[in-house]
Scaffold this active site. Structure first.
Site: not given
Length: 481
Positions: A138-139, A258, A288-289, A320, A334
């Site tokens: 994704r990133i 990332t 992190s975001c 994901n 999770r």
């Protein structure tokens, strides 16, 4: 002529002006490496309607709509100057000119405001810096889109390769297809072709080598003509210095992670502590975001009001790492279906604050709930301040921070009363303050901070890479300190 006719005629006039802006913005970008902004939003490669909508959006932060007739004279003035690589915000030029009061012409005011980017002061255009993406999830794919987008001037960063594990059957075709179409972020802006024989993806003329490897220590990047490159690891497989050092193979100069770094790996939030990166540092993390979403507004609040303690609760879109349907997972919760449940989980964002803001002497706790949306999250930041204040004062302050401070690329501001999460898909800011949800009671403040945990975070990563690569250009007018 009716009122409606007057409105339509006015709209067509604005369309005409916006259309005439496009070749000027494109030429400044290609020939002089100048990125034209409007309140921190790039106008490069934007359509007529997108330019008009960006002007219209200014009312959400500045309190009133900008009109293209106001900004066009400043854009024309830029074409008369000997500009070097820079970012120039014509929205800020128009706003500051309006309150200047010295009687200067637009041309005189513009020349003065961007003097640091002209003549003997201008930065020389640098050769492009090679970039390698390790992983293409994704990133990784969003980083690829951003790197390709920013290659338009021929300078700055240049995506040379991606490194992935070999998949079965038409691997490169499938990876190119995932880059071309995205269920959340839409179509790739441009053309993508595949050269299977030479293991390349060609995107908007950028030839990107696809390297297959299961072990970073096996790759000699110089064999592909890559040198002095920045490698961005978006797999999250290695997070400490020892693991990330495996990437330091021939052709790689620095490694950027990332995900939150462990041990002595610096966690960098652009706009807050990117200036602390040492020139000889070869391994660093972009945290992190969520860390990127909370640290800039936390710093802003601490600078103005002082912070005694805080708690952040993130309502986070699923990722994901979770299961689509109930199945075994190493984490306690999770493993339950991400699409059907709210899932309480941990967040390392609170502990990462200490690395990004070491001078903040206040305990910050945190927790997270994953919810059934695929992108955009919200952080609810509850703070105990050192002094009492009011909601109006806090909102005025944060609005100004988003407009004219060194954090204006990180913090956005919105006052729309009906905003919801999907409105922020594609936001390039690390954090968006929701004015309507903000609560202040004496020395207690609660901020609701939206963030595109995929695209906004990817923009922050690119800013860090630009900084450590020496291709991060100054912004004019210079933000207030």
């Amino acid at each position: 002529m009716t009122v409606n006719d007057d409105s339509f005629t006015n709209w067509m006039h604005r369309e005409e002006i916006a259309e005439s802006m496009i070749p000027i913005i494109g030429k400044l970008h290609r020939e002089q490496d100048v990125n034209v902004l409007l309140h921190s939003r790039s106008l490069v490669n934007k359509s007529v309607v997108s330019i008009l909508k960006t002007h219209r959006f200014a009312r959400q932060i500045a309190g009133e709509e900008l009109i293209v007739t106001e900004t066009m004279p400043f854009l024309r003035a830029l074409t008369t100057l000997d500009l070097g690589p820079s970012q120039i915000d014509i929205g800020m030029l128009a706003a500051t000119y309006r309150s200047d009061g010295r009687g200067l012409s637009v041309e005189e005011f513009t020349a003065e405001a961007v003097a640091g980017a002209t003549g003997e002061n201008k930065i020389e255009r640098r050769a492009s810096r090679d970039v390698v993406l390790y992983g293409f999830g994704r990133i990784g794919r969003l980083l690829a889109r951003l790197l390709i987008e920013k290659a338009g001037s021929g300078n700055g960063l240049r995506l040379r390769a991606i490194v992935v594990r070999k998949g079965s059957g038409q691997d490169i075709v499938k990876r190119a297809s995932l880059l071309r179409r995205d269920s959340i972020h839409g179509q790739f802006q441009g053309t993508i072709t595949v050269d299977e024989a030479n293991s390349k993806i060609i995107a908007n003329g950028n030839e990107i080598k696809v390297i297959y490897s299961d072990d970073p220590r096996e790759v000699d990047y110089t064999a592909y003509g890559i040198k002095d490159a920045i490698l961005i690891d978006n797999t999250g497989r290695w997070r400490d210095r020892e693991g990330l050092s495996k990437h330091l193979q021939p052709g790689i100069a620095k490694v950027v992670l990332t995900a939150p770094g462990k041990g002595d790996v610096p966690n960098i939030v652009h706009g807050v502590n990117h200036d602390t990166v040492k020139p000889d540092e070869r391994i660093l993390s972009c945290a992190s975001c969520t860390t990127n979403a909370i640290v800039p507004p936390l710093k802003a609040m601490a600078d103005e009001y002082g912070v005694l303690r805080g708690h952040v609760e993130t309502v986070h879109s699923y990722t994901n790492d979770q299961n689509l349907l109930d199945n075994y997972h190493g984490s306690d919760r999770r493993g339950r279906s991400a699409a059907l449940n709210m899932v309480i989980t941990e967040t390392g964002a609170a502990s990462a604050v200490a690395k990004a803001l070491p001078d903040l002497d206040a305990p910050i706790t945190g927790s997270s709930i994953r919810v059934p949306v695929p992108d955009v999250s919200i952080a609810i930041l509850s703070l105990r301040l050192e002094r009492e204040t009011t909601r109006e004062e806090v909102l005025d302050y944060l609005r100004n921070v988003s407009l004219a401070s060194p954090l204006k690329r990180q913090i956005d501001f919105i006052s729309a009363p009906d905003a919801v999460s999907s409105d922020f898909i594609g936001s390039r800011h690390a954090s968006i303050v929701d004015a309507g949800a903000t609560k202040v009671d004496g020395d207690n403040a609660i901020l609701y901070l939206w963030y595109d945990n995929e695209f906004g975070y990817s923009c922050q990563v690119i800013r860090v890479v630009q900084h450590v690569s020496g291709v991060e250009y100054p912004t004019y007018p210079a933000p207030a300190v």
